[in-house]
Design an enzyme around this catalytic site. Structure first.
Site: not given
Length: 150
Positions: A44-45
């Site tokens: 996600v990052c």
């Protein structure tokens, strides 16, 4: 401790990419988007920071600077940034002191995905702290908030 809209942004100095230290004062005079993210090279990052990097022209058009902050080492940041070609600095908050000052740590000290928009004078104008770390604020939302500062 936690800060919110209307508060003065807590000062910081952290090591980061490009073999240098960065301080809040380095960005005075222009809007700053502080992106607290849980971890380098996590799914996600990576998606979040790539989205911001892809939208960098929109931030540039508003003279806004993006800075990413997480607890991993500078070496980890350099590898992550180099792998994805990020054109904004990533800062290492290894002791989580800055995350603590901004109130982005969860109950067991795990960093929460959070965004702070700080105006040219150092006042916080937008805050979003995620309860679950699987989503992030889209570029369009951040641009809309930055446009309010004009």
């Amino acid at each position: 401790m936690s800060v919110g809209v209307g508060d003065r942004a807590p000062d910081f100095t952290l090591p980061g990419t490009g073999d240098r230290e960065y301080s809040l004062s380095d960005f005075a005079g222009k809007p700053l988007v502080l992106v607290f993210y849980p971890g380098d090279d996590t799914p996600v990052c990576t998606k979040q920071l790539n989205a911001y990097n892809d939208g960098l022209d929109q931030f540039d058009d508003l003279d806004a600077q993006i800075v990413g902050i997480s607890a991993q080492s500078v070496e980890s940041k350099e590898a992550f940034s180099g792998k994805h070609g990020f054109e904004f600095p990533l800062l290492a908050d290894a002791d989580k002191e800055v995350a603590g000052a901004y109130g982005t740590l969860g109950p067991i000290g795990f960093p929460r995905r959070s965004i702070f928009i700080i105006d040219a004078d150092g006042t916080i104008r937008y805050v979003h702290k995620a309860m679950a770390g699987l989503t992030y604020r889209p570029v369009s939302e951040l641009i809309e908030e930055l446009e309010k500062l004009r």
